[in-house]
Design a protein around this motif. Structure first.
Motif, PDB file in Angstrom:
ATOM      1  N   GLY A  16       9.392  92.892  -1.079  1.00 23.91           N
ATOM      2  CA  GLY A  16      10.240  91.724  -1.285  1.00 23.91           C
ATOM      3  C   GLY A  16      10.727  91.620  -2.723  1.00 23.91           C
ATOM      4  O   GLY A  16      11.886  91.270  -2.981  1.00 23.91           O
ATOM      5  N   PHE A  17       9.854  91.934  -3.662  1.00 17.43           N
ATOM      6  CA  PHE A  17      10.226  91.879  -5.083  1.00 17.43           C
ATOM      7  C   PHE A  17      11.305  92.919  -5.391  1.00 17.43           C
ATOM      8  O   PHE A  17      12.255  92.640  -6.139  1.00 17.43           O
ATOM      9  CB  PHE A  17       8.994  92.121  -5.945  1.00 17.43           C
ATOM     10  N   VAL A  18      11.169  94.102  -4.815  1.00 12.93           N
ATOM     11  CA  VAL A  18      12.177  95.158  -5.014  1.00 12.93           C
ATOM     12  C   VAL A  18      13.530  94.686  -4.482  1.00 12.93           C
ATOM     13  O   VAL A  18      14.570  94.847  -5.139  1.00 12.93           O
ATOM     14  CB  VAL A  18      11.749  96.461  -4.316  1.00 12.93           C
ATOM     15  N   PHE A  19      13.527  94.106  -3.291  1.00 11.72           N
ATOM     16  CA  PHE A  19      14.775  93.628  -2.688  1.00 11.72           C
ATOM     17  C   PHE A  19      15.426  92.541  -3.540  1.00 11.72           C
ATOM     18  O   PHE A  19      16.631  92.587  -3.825  1.00 11.72           O
ATOM     19  CB  PHE A  19      14.497  93.097  -1.284  1.00 11.72           C
ATOM     20  N   ILE A  20      14.636  91.563  -3.981  1.00 15.20           N
ATOM     21  CA  ILE A  20      15.180  90.460  -4.781  1.00 15.20           C
ATOM     22  C   ILE A  20      15.708  90.975  -6.117  1.00 15.20           C
ATOM     23  O   ILE A  20      16.753  90.528  -6.609  1.00 15.20           O
ATOM     24  CB  ILE A  20      14.108  89.383  -4.993  1.00 15.20           C
ATOM     25  N   THR A  21      14.996  91.932  -6.732  1.00 16.86           N
ATOM     26  CA  THR A  21      15.460  92.506  -7.996  1.00 16.86           C
ATOM     27  C   THR A  21      16.813  93.172  -7.827  1.00 16.86           C
ATOM     28  O   THR A  21      17.712  93.025  -8.665  1.00 16.86           O
ATOM     29  CB  THR A  21      14.440  93.521  -8.527  1.00 16.86           C
ATOM     30  N   ASN A  22      16.991  93.909  -6.736  1.00 20.48           N
ATOM     31  CA  ASN A  22      18.278  94.547  -6.467  1.00 20.48           C
ATOM     32  C   ASN A  22      19.388  93.517  -6.312  1.00 20.48           C
ATOM     33  O   ASN A  22      20.509  93.718  -6.786  1.00 20.48           O
ATOM     34  CB  ASN A  22      18.193  95.416  -5.210  1.00 20.48           C
ATOM     35  N   VAL A  23      19.070  92.399  -5.665  1.00 13.89           N
ATOM     36  CA  VAL A  23      20.066  91.339  -5.495  1.00 13.89           C
ATOM     37  C   VAL A  23      20.477  90.782  -6.848  1.00 13.89           C
ATOM     38  O   VAL A  23      21.670  90.607  -7.138  1.00 13.89           O
ATOM     39  CB  VAL A  23      19.508  90.216  -4.590  1.00 13.89           C
ATOM     40  N   PHE A  24      19.496  90.516  -7.726  1.00 13.16           N
ATOM     41  CA  PHE A  24      19.797  89.927  -9.031  1.00 13.16           C
ATOM     42  C   PHE A  24      20.566  90.897  -9.934  1.00 13.16           C
ATOM     43  O   PHE A  24      21.339  90.467 -10.789  1.00 13.16           O
ATOM     44  CB  PHE A  24      18.508  89.485  -9.723  1.00 13.16           C
ATOM     45  N   VAL A  25      20.357  92.194  -9.759  1.00 11.12           N
ATOM     46  CA  VAL A  25      21.037  93.168 -10.610  1.00 11.12           C
ATOM     47  C   VAL A  25      22.432  93.495 -10.077  1.00 11.12           C
ATOM     48  O   VAL A  25      23.393  93.605 -10.844  1.00 11.12           O
ATOM     49  CB  VAL A  25      20.201  94.456 -10.738  1.00 11.12           C
TER      50      VAL A  25
END
Length: 295
Positions: A16-25
């Motif tokens: 989930g953290f990987v997915f959210i990080t990709n969204v923010f970047v």
């Protein structure tokens, strides 16, 4: 082999953290958020190593808690440079988006391997994190084994040191020191390499080279370009005379020119001007060409 069971909470949080990080970047509306920097730091510094440690050590008894964290950090130090090395020799290069995607794919793949290997173990032997159990275990340890004052001070100093180090790293990454401002200006042959430049012409024959500009000025810049043969301007398309670039943006296009007079060993110049100086070129490149009379 274990039957159906819930997806491990720690791996779910990592994914989930990987997915959210990709969204923010990757989402422009969120890419300016301060969370983007801190989430990116955590992805680069810890998550790939943790996922790999989970894949290598799927059982509870493989590692103690503090050992798992230490191994994760150590593996992370090895994994990230290898991914960077591979990207460096790929068509994508070491840039933000390819590095993000590479680390994300590796982390998610290792999470999948870790999940598979844990499913091969009995549920009681597979590593997993239960936050409820952790809370009650910590509470029991505090009640049954109260720490001495010295232990508490050492633990507090360690925690503060870690937080200070992470905060300093986050600040440095989030507010990098500006380097010397400059502009890349280069000329390539039609095959995209620094070779095979056109040097032999018949008068009136067209020639083509690839011109590239990259802005490292830490601000938007309006550039003007001019092509000269023996200090005489040659016509080029109007849309290639003026180029506006934001910081870290690049422009690269073929430029077609026509030598208008004959001569040997003549200087063909490509001049780049900034909006602050129209008389003196900011950057210049040149080729030596021969132009013969049309038969």
């Amino acid at each position: 082999m274990a039957g159906n069971r819930k997806f491990p909470m720690d791996l779910l949080i990592v994914a989930g953290f990987v997915f959210i990080t990709n969204v923010f970047v990757l989402v422009p509306a969120l890419s300016d958020s301060f969370l983007r920097t801190y989430m990116g730091i955590f992805l680069v510094l810890f998550l790939p190593g943790y996922a790999l440690a989970g894949a290598i050590f799927p059982a509870k008894n493989d590692l103690e808690g503090i050992e798992r964290v230490a191994i994760s950090l150590g593996l992370n130090i090895a994994v990230v440079p290898i991914i960077g090395f591979i990207l460096n020799y790929s068509a994508w290069g070491i840039r933000e988006t390819p590095l993000l995607i590479g680390l994300s794919i590796f982390t998610l793949l290792m999470c999948a391997v870790a999940y598979y290997r844990r499913r091969l173990l009995p549920e009681t032997e597979a590593f997993g994190i239960s936050f409820k159990t952790c809370f009650f275990n910590m509470k029991a340890n505090v009640l049954e084994k109260p720490e001495s004052k010295a232990d508490k001070i050492i633990a507090l100093i360690l925690i503060l040191s870690i937080l200070a180090s992470m905060g300093s790293l986050a600040y440095i990454i989030g507010h990098p020191k500006e380097g010397e401002p400059f502009t890349e200006f280069y000329v390539l042959g039609t095959n995209g390499t620094t070779a095979d430049y056109p040097t032999e012409f018949v008068q009136g024959e067209k020639g083509t080279v690839i011109i590239g500009i990259r802005n490292h000025e830490y601000r938007p810049v309006d550039y003007t370009m001019e092509v000269r043969l023996e200090n005489r301007s040659l016509p080029i398309p109007e849309n290639q005379k003026s180029v506006s670039l934001e910081h870290n943006m690049s422009w690269e296009e073929p430029i077609t020119f026509t030598p208008l007079f004959e001569g040997e060993n003549m200087k063909l110049e490509f001049l780049l001007f900034k909006e602050t100086e129209k008389a003196v070129p900011y950057r210049s490149l040149h080729l030596w060409i021969n132009v013969t009379e049309e038969a």
